[in-house]
Design a protein around this motif. Structure first.
Motif, mmCIF file in Angstrom:
data_model
loop_
_atom_site.group_PDB
_atom_site.id
_atom_site.type_symbol
_atom_site.label_atom_id
_atom_site.label_comp_id
_atom_site.label_asym_id
_atom_site.label_seq_id
_atom_site.Cartn_x
_atom_site.Cartn_y
_atom_site.Cartn_z
ATOM 1 N N GLN A 30 -5.815 6.200 1.080
ATOM 2 C CA GLN A 30 -6.509 7.163 0.484
ATOM 3 C C GLN A 30 -6.419 8.527 0.798
ATOM 4 O O GLN A 30 -6.854 8.844 0.342
ATOM 5 N N VAL A 31 -5.752 8.822 1.040
ATOM 6 C CA VAL A 31 -5.318 10.346 1.763
ATOM 7 C C VAL A 31 -4.253 10.719 0.767
ATOM 8 O O VAL A 31 -4.339 11.311 -0.055
ATOM 9 N N MET A 32 -2.855 9.392 0.102
ATOM 10 C CA MET A 32 -2.318 10.284 -1.197
ATOM 11 C C MET A 32 -2.891 10.256 -1.917
ATOM 12 O O MET A 32 -1.940 10.918 -2.725
ATOM 13 N N GLY A 89 -15.510 7.462 2.504
ATOM 14 C CA GLY A 89 -14.111 8.968 2.509
ATOM 15 C C GLY A 89 -15.548 9.873 2.077
ATOM 16 O O GLY A 89 -16.265 9.587 1.401
ATOM 17 N N LEU A 90 -14.814 11.397 2.909
ATOM 18 C CA LEU A 90 -15.600 12.336 2.744
ATOM 19 C C LEU A 90 -14.693 13.907 2.549
ATOM 20 O O LEU A 90 -13.794 13.423 2.648
ATOM 21 N N GLU A 129 1.123 -1.417 0.305
ATOM 22 C CA GLU A 129 0.369 -0.540 0.175
ATOM 23 C C GLU A 129 0.634 1.151 -0.087
ATOM 24 O O GLU A 129 0.192 2.054 -0.307
ATOM 25 N N VAL A 130 1.812 1.199 0.825
ATOM 26 C CA VAL A 130 2.777 2.372 0.559
ATOM 27 C C VAL A 130 3.585 2.744 -0.208
ATOM 28 O O VAL A 130 3.454 3.538 -0.973
ATOM 29 N N LYS A 131 3.726 1.723 -1.155
ATOM 30 C CA LYS A 131 4.638 2.111 -2.402
ATOM 31 C C LYS A 131 3.766 2.414 -3.637
ATOM 32 O O LYS A 131 4.136 2.828 -4.264
ATOM 33 N N LYS A 132 2.483 1.773 -3.468
ATOM 34 C CA LYS A 132 1.165 2.391 -4.902
ATOM 35 C C LYS A 132 1.363 4.166 -4.173
ATOM 36 O O LYS A 132 0.875 4.856 -5.132
ATOM 37 N N CYS A 133 1.271 3.796 -2.745
ATOM 38 C CA CYS A 133 1.920 5.539 -2.811
ATOM 39 C C CYS A 133 2.444 6.609 -3.282
ATOM 40 O O CYS A 133 2.285 7.630 -4.207
ATOM 41 N N MET A 178 -11.105 11.197 5.353
ATOM 42 C CA MET A 178 -11.106 9.508 4.788
ATOM 43 C C MET A 178 -10.941 8.614 5.910
ATOM 44 O O MET A 178 -11.044 8.280 7.141
ATOM 45 N N PRO A 179 -11.234 7.554 5.956
ATOM 46 C CA PRO A 179 -11.620 6.210 5.851
ATOM 47 C C PRO A 179 -10.149 4.975 6.858
ATOM 48 O O PRO A 179 -9.033 5.374 6.117
ATOM 49 N N TRP A 180 -10.453 4.721 7.081
ATOM 50 C CA TRP A 180 -9.267 3.960 7.843
ATOM 51 C C TRP A 180 -8.496 2.240 6.929
ATOM 52 O O TRP A 180 -7.759 1.889 7.231
ATOM 53 N N ASN A 181 -10.026 2.023 6.343
ATOM 54 C CA ASN A 181 -9.719 0.548 5.368
ATOM 55 C C ASN A 181 -8.033 0.437 4.642
ATOM 56 O O ASN A 181 -7.311 -0.396 4.284
ATOM 57 N N PHE A 182 -7.914 1.489 3.946
ATOM 58 C CA PHE A 182 -6.380 2.066 3.368
ATOM 59 C C PHE A 182 -5.429 3.405 4.138
ATOM 60 O O PHE A 182 -5.827 4.126 3.116
ATOM 61 N N PRO A 183 -4.898 3.359 5.044
ATOM 62 C CA PRO A 183 -4.747 4.554 6.152
ATOM 63 C C PRO A 183 -3.755 5.627 5.108
ATOM 64 O O PRO A 183 -3.734 6.566 5.204
#
Length: 347
Positions: free
Chosen positions: A155-157, A228-229, A102-106, A147-152
């Motif tokens: 979702q932000v990046m 997310g909103l 997930e982090v590398k995808k960011c 933002m939601p927690w499932n991809f913390p």
């Protein structure tokens, strides 16, 4: 379009506090790791005022400057993927390998917008019957993301990278069960590239924001993806108006026809249903199988599920860890029990 100081406007609280502390709880052990106090109202106003100040300068920065800083963010994410992945695993239970991915995808999304934003946002003329018609893209201001927690991290990046490259700034209210992930993102993104009176002006984020103030003259868009909103503030001299764009994720249907490759279908179905412990908005949730292959597919699907290693998300080879929060686990357990009581069959 400038986001004005909150103190200059009549405001209304639109998100109420639900707790006085953000708690970081390891879902694999149920143990409290750390607590963080939420911001007070005066601190919220300070954050929003800083966001306005940052925007006034960041909107004037060049695409090259923004891209250079975005590349720095990408390098940070790649270099520290293991460390950030451990935070994800510890706070919401995602297996370590998936958390690092997930982090590398960011990092990849940061590079994508660093490379493409300038070309995408170039003004261009269009043919009309007017003397001159053209499309131009201008920064909007300070953008609020809930933002939601499932991809913390992701979702932000995926919100922050295009936002920043377009010349905007942001304020973040992250999910209350991933405060350490939110603080890590906050440290990654605010690169010191703008000359302002505060130390981290590139993107002003507050991971502890629990009550957000929006003006009575709220207009813009709100986009909801999963939980997310995103909200965009814009002042209006006239009566309040609103425009919204909603994106709803409906229960995803997985269809298997009689001529399908059942081995591939069963493997894909199991992966889709149980990735991130099933906590994915677009995961397969309904299965429609043609009768001639129903029995064979079910057998292969169960075999694929049985092969998944369930356990401590920190251990190597674990594919599925715990549900992110205890209340979510209890809700799921209740749903299964009520479904069985209503006639559903466990396979």
């Amino acid at each position: 379009i400038i986001f004005p100081s909150v103190t200059m406007l009549q405001c209304a609280r639109v998100f109420q506090r639900t707790m006085s502390l953000y708690a970081s709880i390891n879902p694999a052990t149920g143990k409290l790791v750390k607590e963080f106090p939420e911001l007070q109202d005066s601190q919220v106003e300070t954050v929003l005022a800083k966001a306005e100040s940052a925007f006034l300068k960041h909107r004037q920065s060049s695409f090259q400057s923004r891209a250079e800083k975005m590349e720095m963010v990408a390098q940070d994410l790649e270099s520290n993927a293991a460390e950030y992945g451990k935070l994800i695993t510890m706070e919401m239970g995602k297996p370590q390998l998936a958390a690092e991915a997930e982090v590398k995808k960011c990092a990849s999304v940061c590079r994508f917008y660093a490379l493409t934003a300038e070309k995408t946002l170039q003004p261009h003329e269009v043919a009309t019957d007017a003397q001159r018609s053209y499309v131009t893209y201008q920064p909007l201001g300070a953008i609020l993301a809930i933002m939601p927690w499932n991809f913390p991290f992701w979702q932000v990046m995926r919100f922050a990278a295009p936002l920043l490259m377009a010349g905007n700034v942001g304020v973040l209210k992250h999910a209350p069960n991933v405060p350490q992930c939110a603080l890590a993102v906050e440290k990654i993104l605010p690169m010191p590239v703008l000359e302002t009176e505060f130390s981290k002006p590139f993107l002003q984020l507050t991971s502890k924001l629990s009550g957000c103030w929006l003006t009575r003259a709220f207009v813009g868009y709100r986009s909801r993806v999963a939980t997310g909103l995103v909200a965009q503030w814009r002042p209006q001299p006239v009566a309040m108006s609103r425009s919204r764009v909603w994106s709803w994720v409906v229960p995803t249907t997985f269809i298997v026809l009689a001529d399908a490759d059942l081995d591939a279908a069963a493997k894909a179905a199991a992966t889709s249903r149980f990735t991130n412990s099933g906590q994915v908005c677009c995961a397969a949730k309904r299965f429609l199988i043609e009768k001639p292959v129903m029995e064979a597919f079910t057998e292969k699907f169960l075999a694929a599920v049985d092969s998944m290693k369930v356990g401590n998300p920190c251990e190597p080879g674990v594919v599925m860890g715990p549900i992110a929060r205890g209340d979510l686990r209890d809700q799921l357990d209740d749903q299964v029990k009520r479904s069985v009581a209503a006639g559903a069959k466990l396979i």
